[in-house]
Design a protein around this motif. Sequence first.
Motif, PDB file in Angstrom:
ATOM      1  N   LYS A  69       0.860  -1.178   0.000  1.00  0.00           N
ATOM      2  CA  LYS A  69       0.000   0.000   0.000  1.00  0.00           C
ATOM      3  C   LYS A  69       0.897   1.229   0.000  1.00  0.00           C
ATOM      4  CE  LYS A  69      -3.683   2.380   2.506  1.00  0.00           C
ATOM      5  NZ  LYS A  69      -4.564   2.386   3.704  1.00  0.00           N
ATOM      6  N   GLN A  70       0.649   2.165  -0.918  1.00  0.00           N
ATOM      7  CA  GLN A  70       1.532   3.314  -1.036  1.00  0.00           C
ATOM      8  C   GLN A  70       1.303   4.305   0.108  1.00  0.00           C
ATOM      9  OE1 GLN A  70       3.968   2.971  -2.959  1.00  0.00           O
ATOM     10  NE2 GLN A  70       3.051   1.153  -3.897  1.00  0.00           N
ATOM     11  N   ILE A  71       2.399   4.763   0.678  1.00  0.00           N
ATOM     12  CA  ILE A  71       2.368   5.713   1.788  1.00  0.00           C
ATOM     13  C   ILE A  71       2.267   7.124   1.232  1.00  0.00           C
ATOM     14  CG2 ILE A  71       3.717   6.606   3.733  1.00  0.00           C
ATOM     15  CD1 ILE A  71       4.912   3.765   3.957  1.00  0.00           C
ATOM     16  N   ASP A  72       1.495   7.957   1.880  1.00  0.00           N
ATOM     17  CA  ASP A  72       1.266   9.313   1.384  1.00  0.00           C
ATOM     18  C   ASP A  72       2.569  10.103   1.319  1.00  0.00           C
ATOM     19  OD1 ASP A  72       0.342  12.368   1.970  1.00  0.00           O
ATOM     20  OD2 ASP A  72      -1.215  11.242   0.908  1.00  0.00           O
ATOM     21  N   PHE A  73       2.660  10.962   0.315  1.00  0.00           N
ATOM     22  CA  PHE A  73       3.877  11.749   0.118  1.00  0.00           C
ATOM     23  C   PHE A  73       4.155  12.672   1.303  1.00  0.00           C
ATOM     24  CE2 PHE A  73       6.188  15.411  -1.815  1.00  0.00           C
ATOM     25  CZ  PHE A  73       7.346  14.723  -2.152  1.00  0.00           C
ATOM     26  N   SER A  74       3.151  13.060   2.042  1.00  0.00           N
ATOM     27  CA  SER A  74       3.367  13.914   3.218  1.00  0.00           C
ATOM     28  C   SER A  74       4.271  13.231   4.237  1.00  0.00           C
ATOM     29  CB  SER A  74       2.034  14.281   3.873  1.00  0.00           C
ATOM     30  OG  SER A  74       1.370  13.113   4.338  1.00  0.00           O
ATOM     31  N   VAL A  75       4.287  11.902   4.225  1.00  0.00           N
ATOM     32  CA  VAL A  75       5.198  11.113   5.073  1.00  0.00           C
ATOM     33  C   VAL A  75       6.488  10.828   4.318  1.00  0.00           C
ATOM     34  CG1 VAL A  75       5.495   8.931   6.321  1.00  0.00           C
ATOM     35  CG2 VAL A  75       3.269  10.089   6.324  1.00  0.00           C
ATOM     36  N   CYS A  82      15.235   5.179   1.174  1.00  0.00           N
ATOM     37  CA  CYS A  82      14.136   4.227   1.035  1.00  0.00           C
ATOM     38  C   CYS A  82      14.548   3.123   0.072  1.00  0.00           C
ATOM     39  CB  CYS A  82      12.843   4.910   0.549  1.00  0.00           C
ATOM     40  SG  CYS A  82      12.931   5.601  -1.111  1.00  0.00           S
ATOM     41  N   TRP A  83      13.889   1.991   0.219  1.00  0.00           N
ATOM     42  CA  TRP A  83      14.007   0.912  -0.756  1.00  0.00           C
ATOM     43  C   TRP A  83      12.922   1.097  -1.811  1.00  0.00           C
ATOM     44  CZ3 TRP A  83      18.163  -2.102  -0.331  1.00  0.00           C
ATOM     45  CH2 TRP A  83      18.723  -2.355   0.923  1.00  0.00           C
ATOM     46  N   VAL A  84      13.252   0.785  -3.058  1.00  0.00           N
ATOM     47  CA  VAL A  84      12.257   0.807  -4.133  1.00  0.00           C
ATOM     48  C   VAL A  84      12.257  -0.585  -4.764  1.00  0.00           C
ATOM     49  CG1 VAL A  84      11.532   1.873  -6.298  1.00  0.00           C
ATOM     50  CG2 VAL A  84      12.616   3.272  -4.523  1.00  0.00           C
ATOM     51  N   VAL A  85      11.101  -1.249  -4.740  1.00  0.00           N
ATOM     52  CA  VAL A  85      11.029  -2.689  -5.000  1.00  0.00           C
ATOM     53  C   VAL A  85       9.951  -3.032  -6.021  1.00  0.00           C
ATOM     54  CG1 VAL A  85      10.492  -4.927  -3.926  1.00  0.00           C
ATOM     55  CG2 VAL A  85      11.818  -3.226  -2.655  1.00  0.00           C
ATOM     56  N   TYR A 248      13.661   9.597  -7.593  1.00  0.00           N
ATOM     57  CA  TYR A 248      12.800   8.604  -6.945  1.00  0.00           C
ATOM     58  C   TYR A 248      12.199   9.153  -5.655  1.00  0.00           C
ATOM     59  CZ  TYR A 248      14.633   5.670 -10.522  1.00  0.00           C
ATOM     60  OH  TYR A 248      14.940   5.172 -11.758  1.00  0.00           O
ATOM     61  N   ASN A 249      11.187   8.439  -5.182  1.00  0.00           N
ATOM     62  CA  ASN A 249      10.381   8.865  -4.041  1.00  0.00           C
ATOM     63  C   ASN A 249       9.759  10.222  -4.320  1.00  0.00           C
ATOM     64  OD1 ASN A 249       9.136   8.776  -1.513  1.00  0.00           O
ATOM     65  ND2 ASN A 249      10.918   9.668  -0.481  1.00  0.00           N
ATOM     66  N   LYS A 250       9.293  10.396  -5.567  1.00  0.00           N
ATOM     67  CA  LYS A 250       8.596  11.622  -5.943  1.00  0.00           C
ATOM     68  C   LYS A 250       7.146  11.564  -5.449  1.00  0.00           C
ATOM     69  CE  LYS A 250       8.914  11.168 -10.401  1.00  0.00           C
ATOM     70  NZ  LYS A 250       9.196   9.717 -10.336  1.00  0.00           N
ATOM     71  N   GLN A 251       6.480  12.699  -5.484  1.00  0.00           N
ATOM     72  CA  GLN A 251       5.061  12.705  -5.129  1.00  0.00           C
ATOM     73  C   GLN A 251       4.282  11.786  -6.063  1.00  0.00           C
ATOM     74  OE1 GLN A 251       3.354  16.576  -4.683  1.00  0.00           O
ATOM     75  NE2 GLN A 251       1.343  15.789  -4.098  1.00  0.00           N
ATOM     76  N   ASP A 252       4.579  11.869  -7.361  1.00  0.00           N
ATOM     77  CA  ASP A 252       3.992  10.977  -8.353  1.00  0.00           C
ATOM     78  C   ASP A 252       5.039   9.919  -8.700  1.00  0.00           C
ATOM     79  OD1 ASP A 252       2.810   9.688 -10.475  1.00  0.00           O
ATOM     80  OD2 ASP A 252       2.410  11.509 -11.638  1.00  0.00           O
TER      81      ASP A 252
END
Length: 262
Positions: A69-75, A82-85, A248-252
């Motif tokens: 489940k994707q975590i909100d960008f505010s967090v 972060c890991w990207v998988v 990576y770890n962009k809002q979108d």
Amino acid sequence: MLANKELLDIAIEATKEAGKAIMEIYNAPFDVEYKDDKSPLTEADKRSNAIINEYLLKTGIPIISEENKQIDFSVRKDWEFCWVVDPVDGTKEFVKRNGEFTVNIALVKKGLPQLGVIGVPAENTLYWGDVLAKSAVKIDLGKDDLTSLTDDQVGPQRTQNPLRVVGSRSHMNDETKNFIEKLQEEGNSTEIVSRGSSLKFCLMAEGKADVYPRFAPTMEWDTAAGQAICEAVGINVISLENNKPLQYNKQDLLNPWFIVRA
């Protein structure tokens, strides 16, 4: 936080174990579900994701995964690491049983890939790269045969005839056709080389292709590990939005179009 070498070792072990579970399902009858976006989902995606989460959660570093489940960008915006998988990159290839699917794990720091591991379960091989150490390898797990990938293996900085372009032989969009036509107008003969999933990045890292234009949608988990491996051997993965490396770890989490080349 653990050192890079320890984090890389954990990612490698997670990739190996996930690959074993994937192949158990691949070699038996399996069902296919479809997500809301019509993309396929199998038990292999779920089991691989569970195994990878089990390994990576121990590091204390948060995870962005296609199947989480994707975590909100505010967090997320406050994460330094972060890991990207992608537990199974190329589920369509998995369903077709053509072997061209991968497990992708990348460690990202402040938006840029630092480490990348790509497992190819059907071929029992692994690729991994450390961007800071400028080191990348390919290993045949069946033979423990390890090959170092170096920047003197990669192509487009040297005269290459024909120029090997990564693309689909059967489903090439107009933008890619135009890109190839421009290369030809510049005096290059071209050859299309193609593989599924993140294996496209591996072709580049091994010096088996010279340029990879991607003018179609991808998500961050499709590219982060491949970008780390390519950057470790001096190959650039450049956004066409800003002419800078993919972030990576962009809002979108959708990537812009990009080009991979030295």
